[in-house]
Design an enzyme around this catalytic site. Structure first.
Site, PDB file in Angstrom:
ATOM      1  N   GLU A   1      -8.981   5.211   5.196  1.00  0.00           N
ATOM      2  CA  GLU A   1      -8.989   6.137   6.087  1.00  0.00           C
ATOM      3  C   GLU A   1      -8.961   5.683   7.620  1.00  0.00           C
ATOM      4  O   GLU A   1      -8.296   6.460   8.241  1.00  0.00           O
ATOM      5  CB  GLU A   1     -10.518   6.706   5.818  1.00  0.00           C
ATOM      6  CG  GLU A   1     -11.209   6.715   4.659  1.00  0.00           C
ATOM      7  CD  GLU A   1     -10.719   7.548   3.640  1.00  0.00           C
ATOM      8  OE1 GLU A   1     -10.105   8.714   4.232  1.00  0.00           O
ATOM      9  OE2 GLU A   1     -10.646   7.469   2.327  1.00  0.00           O
TER      10      GLU A   1
ATOM     11  N   THR B   1       1.011  -3.994   0.857  1.00  0.00           N
ATOM     12  CA  THR B   1       0.546  -2.635   0.446  1.00  0.00           C
ATOM     13  C   THR B   1      -0.527  -2.080   1.625  1.00  0.00           C
ATOM     14  O   THR B   1      -0.458  -0.921   1.942  1.00  0.00           O
ATOM     15  CB  THR B   1      -0.126  -2.622  -0.988  1.00  0.00           C
ATOM     16  OG1 THR B   1      -1.212  -3.287  -1.081  1.00  0.00           O
ATOM     17  CG2 THR B   1       0.924  -2.725  -1.909  1.00  0.00           C
TER      18      THR B   1
ATOM     19  N   GLY C   1      -1.458   5.644  -4.767  1.00  0.00           N
ATOM     20  CA  GLY C   1      -0.332   5.104  -3.654  1.00  0.00           C
ATOM     21  C   GLY C   1      -0.859   3.904  -2.699  1.00  0.00           C
ATOM     22  O   GLY C   1       0.078   3.369  -2.267  1.00  0.00           O
TER      23      GLY C   1
ATOM     24  N   GLY D   1     -12.810  -1.342   3.460  1.00  0.00           N
ATOM     25  CA  GLY D   1     -11.869  -0.181   2.900  1.00  0.00           C
ATOM     26  C   GLY D   1     -10.878  -0.147   3.999  1.00  0.00           C
ATOM     27  O   GLY D   1     -11.045  -0.644   5.270  1.00  0.00           O
TER      28      GLY D   1
HETATM   29 MO1  MOS Z   1      -9.702  10.103   0.243  1.00  0.00          MO
HETATM   30  S1  MOS Z   1     -10.131  11.850   1.516  1.00  0.00           S
HETATM   31  O1  MOS Z   1     -11.373   9.965  -0.138  1.00  0.00           O
HETATM   32  O2  MOS Z   1      -8.730  10.719  -1.040  1.00  0.00           O
END
Ligand code: MOS
Length: 742
Positions: free
Chosen positions: A705, A634, A467, A702
């Site tokens: 998270e 995105t 996603g 990243g």
């Molecule tokens: Mo994530 S918790 O590494 O899908």
């Protein structure tokens, strides 16, 4: 107006049309002929031994083909604990071996699979099994069990500096925090279709974040070569970590299909999604933080316990951020896991840090009031110029820019320093902020780039896109690198037969796969230049490295008039296509000399009704340093999703148990509360958008998270600012606000 990351016209998401028109095929939707349907029958005790399973009535029910349990499960090589020579089987199945033995380890454990012609027939027959158990005593109550230290596993500890720093701190705050079990709850249910092509060869349609990992796991299960297992996952309907492992549905479908010699589909029900696909573990934390009179941190002591199952040890980095997010000489952390008679937890968005930052960032907020300092100023005062744990310089850290922008966009100047002192239309007003941090990693990946005869580019890698927009981001990287329009590029993923790609997890896909795409494009450009010098008369005497690749063709830097399209160049060179497979090796030597992290800072405005104590979040500003933003739309959506998840964690989500039976009592969307549309406020997203110079050639860190980590604390801090009451036990409800003393 300056771009505050409103949606931009960068073209549609690569998979948008397929998703909105229903053309996107999810694991359970693949049409397979002669398909049988498997339904789990699950235990109705929390712990014990299955004494008997009476299948007689169910076997007679219409359409039933087989009923598989430990009683008749075929021998599976990967289930054997030992090899023939008595040594430990190194290829054992990772996780619970479903249908394997008569042990019940948690309430709702699958103990039989009813296989029938239709799903309805399998469901109907599943109610006819008569099962008797020999019950054993069990423990599911985390908050009771954690009080007995002997029940937890030995701690993992970390310490630096001098404990007396904390003892002698001018100001200190201490608090205990609890977070209940939270469940991923993606739209798509976990599902597997297994189709055996031959005795030792199968195709599996599975909801997974890692096609290659799933391929390997199934190959080991049946002791067959990896290449004999093909895993297909064209689309994933959300996962958040719950498809990082292969749960019971995977072996059950593969075993049943082999046993009945027909394709079998096993799709979990929504209630089963609440305990058969992992969850964020329940946790208790104690955080102590001390500062000198100027606000400089002198000690952080972070202690945590989180639950695991009785049959597996699941750990996460719950105390880790406390070691390095801020400058502090003395830090002590202690983390233990506590086994209970429940299913195994797993990684869920922001695993570890999301729980840990709730305690850390709430405590820093509390300290700011004791010091009578602005909480942002307190964080700036304790900014870590380098990583205080590893002592390495940051590859990049633009947290201060996040603070500046966040404060401006939320109108922080309106925040009352005295809690409970500001009202709007009879509601108490509060502002809060908190930070998130997560490792920015990069691993190995391989990408195949095929330049076709018509000049279109196809990129391929065996990853899945749960996603975040991997397909879109990868297409953009190639487009920017080759100066080729987006509509001439497609990215094929979701098939284990493609070049090996990473499992999508830990916010590493863009960095990992994006690097491989970038390198593949660089290699492609080199080939095109060579091809041009060798085949185009006008380029004959030129140095290949001086040729320019753009707009779908090659031109000379000295004479822009000379241009040959990639399609013509392939024709001239007599090549039906140009194909390059490029490996990217992951973490570089440069990275190893740096601390690579992504950072976020979230700002929240809440209203609290002084009579009912209802909490309304009215505005969120979420800012992040995630390096260069590859795909604005995105990336923005990732941040919005993080806010929604954070609101769920802060105000709603809690899996509940009946500790008398060990059963989950709210395994449905009626009982397990998630945020709904009216709970989601106006949200502004802002990115620093400065490339990280170290982590990879594309500059992206990243994002998945950090979009979520810190949100719950920002909300709790805003609620404190509004009411003067600090709720440390999530979720924050009006009832808890009422009971909170200060
Ligand atoms: Mo994530 S918790 O590494 O899908």
């Amino acid at each position: 107006m300056e771009n505050n990351w409103l949606p931009v016209n960068e073209g549609p998401r690569a998979d948008a049309l397929d998703k909105v028109t229903g053309k996107a095929t999810y694991a359970a939707e693949h049409r397979v002929s002669n398909l049988a349907h498997g339904v789990f029958v699950c235990s109705t005790i929390a712990k014990g031994i299955i004494q008997s399973i009476d299948e007689a009535a169910a076997l007679k029910a219409e359409g039933v083909i087989d009923i598989i349990s430990y009683k008749n499960c075929p021998a599976i090589p990967g289930y054997a604990p030992q090899l023939a020579d008595g040594t430990r089987n190194p290829k054992q199945w990772w996780g619970m071996k479903v249908l394997y033995d008569n042990q019940v380890r948690f309430y709702g454990q699958p103990i039989a699979l009813v296989v029938a012609e239709t799903l309805e027939q399998a469901n109907a027959a599943s109610l006819l099994l008569k099962i008797t158990y020999q019950k054993e005593s069990f423990e599911t109550d985390f908050n009771l069990a954690r009080k007995d230290p002997s029940k937890a596993k030995p701690p993992s500890t970390y310490s630096r500096g001098n404990a007396s720093n904390y003892e002698q701190a001018a100001v200190k705050v201490e608090g205990e925090f609890t977070i209940p079990i939270e469940v991923h709850s993606p739209m798509e249910l976990q599902a597997t279709i297994a189709v055996w092509e031959a005795e030792d060869k199968l195709t599996v349609y599975d909801k997974t974040q890692g096609p290659k990992a799933t391929q390997g796991a199934i190959a080991r299960l049946f002791n067959i070569p990896d290449k004999n297992v093909r895993v297909i996952v064209d689309y994933v309907g959300g996962a958040f970590g719950n498809a990082l492992r292969n749960w019971h549905n995977v072996p059950a479908a593969c075993i049943a299909a082999k046993k009945i010699n027909r394709p079998v589909k096993v799709i979990l029900t929504r209630p089963q999604m609440f305990n058969l696909t992992g969850y964020r573990p329940q946790s208790w934390q104690q955080l102590k933080i001390g500062a000198d009179a100027t606000g400089k941190f002198v000690g952080i002591i972070h202690t945590a316990i989180s639950n695991t199952s009785r049959y597996e040890e699941f750990r996460e980095g719950i105390v880790n951020a406390s070691r390095f997010l801020y400058a502090c000489d003395y830090v002590d952390t202690n983390y233990r896991i506590l086994p209970l008679d429940v299913s195994t937890p797993t990684w869920m968005r922001g695993p570890g840090e999301a729980s840990g930052c709730f305690a850390l960032e709430s405590s820093i907020d509390q300290l700011s009031y004791v010091l009578n300092m602005d909480p942002v100023e307190l964080r700036i005062k304790n900014f870590a110029e380098k990583n205080p744990e590893s002592k390495l310089p940051w590859s990049s850290n633009y947290l201060k820019e996040c603070y500046d922008k966040g404060r401006t966009l939320i109108n922080w100047a309106n925040r009352p320093q005295k809690p409970g002192s500001l009202q709007e239309n009879g509601w108490l007003v509060g502002y809060g902020m908190a930070n998130g941090v997560f490792g920015a990693g990069r691993s190995q990946a391989s990408v195949r780039a095929i330049l076709q005869a018509n000049g279109n580019l196809v990129l391929q890698s065996a990853v899945s896109d749960m996603g975040p927009g991997t397909t879109t981001a990868m297409t953009k990287i190639a487009s920017e690198n080759l100066l080729l329009p987006l509509d001439k590029i497609s990215f094929k993923l979701g098939d284990s037969e493609l070049p090996p790609g990473p499992t999508q997890g830990g916010s590493t896909t863009t960095s990992t796969l994006g690097t491989a795409v970038y390198l593949a494009c660089e290699a492609l450009k080199k080939s095109l230049r060579t091809l041009a010098v060798e085949n185009v008369p006008a380029f004959k005497n030129l140095d290949a490295s001086t040729l320019v690749i753009k707009e779908g063709g090659v031109s000379a830097s000295i004479d822009k008039e000379v241009f040959i399209s990639n399609a013509d160049l392939l024709k001239l060179g007599n090549k039906p296509f140009l194909e390059i497979t490029q490996d990217s090796q992951g973490t570089s030597a440069m990275e190893l000399k740096h601390a690579t992290n992504s950072f976020s800072s979230h700002f929240v405005k809440v209203l609290v009704n002084p009579k009912t104590l209802k909490i309304k979040i009215t505005e969120v500003v979420t800012t992040a340093d995630a390096g260069k933003i590859i795909s604005e739309n995105t990336a923005r959506s990732q941040m919005l999703g993080g806010v929604v998840g954070g609101i769920g964690m802060a105000l709603f989500e809690e899996l509940k148990f009946d500790h008398y039976t060990g059963a989950i009592t709210n395994a449905s969307f009626a009982g397990y509360q998630v945020p709904l549309h009216p709970d989601i406020p106006k949200t502004t997203v802002w990115f620093v958008n400065k490339p990280d110079p170290i982590i990879n050639p594309i500059g992206a860190k990243g994002l998945g998270e950090i979009a979520f980590i810190g949100l719950a604390a920002a909300i709790a801090n805003a609620v404190y600012n509004a009411t003067g009451k600090r709720v440390r036990n999530l979720p924050i409800t009006p009832e808890k606000l009422k009971e909170a003393k200060i």
